[in-house]
Design an enzyme around this catalytic site. Sequence first.
Site, PDB file in Angstrom:
ATOM      1  N   SER A   1      55.649   9.721  29.297  1.00 43.97           N
ATOM      2  CA  SER A   1      54.563  10.225  28.150  1.00 43.97           C
ATOM      3  C   SER A   1      53.687   9.072  27.650  1.00 43.97           C
ATOM      4  CB  SER A   1      55.204  10.501  26.993  1.00 43.97           C
ATOM      5  OG  SER A   1      56.155  11.787  27.425  1.00 43.97           O
TER       6      SER A   1
ATOM      7  N   HIS B   1      58.582  15.648  21.540  1.00 42.40           N
ATOM      8  CA  HIS B   1      59.726  15.703  22.572  1.00 42.40           C
ATOM      9  C   HIS B   1      61.078  15.666  21.669  1.00 42.40           C
ATOM     10  CE1 HIS B   1      57.806  15.589  26.370  1.00 42.40           C
ATOM     11  NE2 HIS B   1      56.923  14.947  26.000  1.00 42.40           N
TER      12      HIS B   1
END
Length: 492
Positions: free
Chosen positions: A328, A422
Site C-alpha cells: 500500500s 486495512h
Amino acid sequence: MVRLPLVWAQRTNATALLGYHRLTPSISSAAAAARGPDMDEILRRTVAAVPAYETREKPLSPAVFEAQTREFVCFYRGLAAARRPAFLTRLATEYGADHDRVAELCGRVAEAQSRGLGALLQAEDRLRHSLTPRYKFLIGHISRLEDGVKFIVDLRADVLQCLSSKSADSPEIREMNGILKTLLSNWFSIGFLNLERVTWQSSCELLQKISEYEAVHPVRNWTDIKRRVGPYRRCYVFTHCAMPREPLVVLHVALSDDISNNIQAIVRQGPSPETTEDVNKITAAIFYSISSTQPGLQGVELGNYLIKQVVKELQAEFPHMNQFSSLSPIPGFTKWLVGIISDQIKEGTSKRIFTQTEYKEIQGINEGSVLETLKRLLTTNEWVRSDKFVRVLELPFMRLCAWYLYGEKHRGGALNPVANFHLQNGAVMWRLNWLADTSTRGISSSSGMMVNYRYFLEDTNQNSVQYLRTRHIEASEQILSLVAQFQKISKL
C-alpha cells in the site's frame, strides 16, 4: 487516461471502445436547458406532486409519475455544474419534511395514547410519513428508471461536492446526504453485488474503464493493461445489477511466492503476458491497488467486502496459498513530514526528528540549515537523487513514517486513510518498505515508502473487532521497534 490503439480495439469490439462515452440523456444538455421547464416548474411538477398521507394508500400505478420523473432527470442532467448547488439547496430546503406538520402530528401521537393501540399506531404512521422528505419519494421513482440508480449515485456525488463548499453547505444538504447514503448503502449491500474477474477476453469497454479508473498506479498503455490482467495477475471488480456496465470498485492482485516489497517489480517489471503460470510458485497474493470508481458511493462499504470475496476466490483456485497482504501507498506522509519540519524550524530544534549522529551526517552532506535544506529537498523531491541522502535519511524517515502510521490519530483511529481501511478489515501493520515506490507520485506523496498490511485469515475478524472497539493497532516487531525508537528520540 489511457486510449488504446485501433488494432487492439478491433480484437473484439471496436465500436464498444472507440465509440465509448459516458451514459448521457437522450436530449443534449444544451437542448434540455433551452427547451425544458424552469427550476420552479420542474420542482412543482415532480416533487410537489408527491401524494399526501391521506391518498398514499390508494393503488398507484408505477407509471403515474414516470413522465414527470424522466423530465426531472433530464432537466437536472441539463443543468450546468455551477447551477446544481442552488437547485439541490432548493430541493432539500423547500421539499424536505413539513416541520409544522411534524409538530402537529407529534401532539396527535400523544393524544392517541389514550385511545388504544390502533389509534396510536395510525398516528405514529402518519408522523413517520410526515418525517420523510418529499424528495425521497421522488428518488424512489427515479430508482425504477433505467439508469436511475446511476443517476442517484451521481446526484449524491454532487451533494458531497456541495458539502465541501462553504457556500453550499447547510443542515438540509447534510440531511439529504445522510438519506442518500442510507439508501445507497441498502441498495449496494453485499447481497446485490456481483464479483467479476477481468481478463484480456473481457469486453473492451470494461478494460477501458478499468484503465481510466485506476487511481493508485496509473495505467500507461495497452501493454500495461494486458499485463495487469494476464498471468500471475488478477483483477476483480464489483458490479451491481442496476449498473451492469459500471465497475464499482476495482482490485488488482499480484500472485507470487513471497510478499512483495517494491511496486515497480509488479507494475513495470511483471511477467510477459505470454508467460505460463506455474501454480506451484504461487503461494502469496498481494493486493497492490484498490480503487473506488463512483464518488457518489463514498462511505458505502465496498472495498472490504471485495477483498474478502477475492480471498475466497483465490483460496478456491490455489488451495495451498497461505500469504495474503497488501502493498500500500502512504498518502499524506510527505506533507505531514514537511509540516513537522516546519514546526521544528519555528521552534529552533531538531530533537524530535534526528539523533545527534544523524544530524551531523546530514550536515556533512550539505552546508547550511539541516531543516531548511530537508524542507526544500522534500518539496522538490531532490533528496532521492543523492545516494548519500538516501542512505542517511533511511532510518530517520522509516522511524517517522512508522509513527505517522501507528501513532498519528484521527477520531481515535489511524490518521492515514489507507491504514485505517486495512486495519478496519482486520489486517496487521506488518512491514515498512524503503524506496518501494520511486515513481514521481510515490516520492511526492510517501517519500518513496510503502507498507504491507498482512491478512492472517484466522485473526482478521478478531483484529477488526478489536480495532473498531478500542482502536488498538496490531503491528509487527519491525513497526513497533521503529515506533519505540521514534518515541525515545522525540521523548513522547
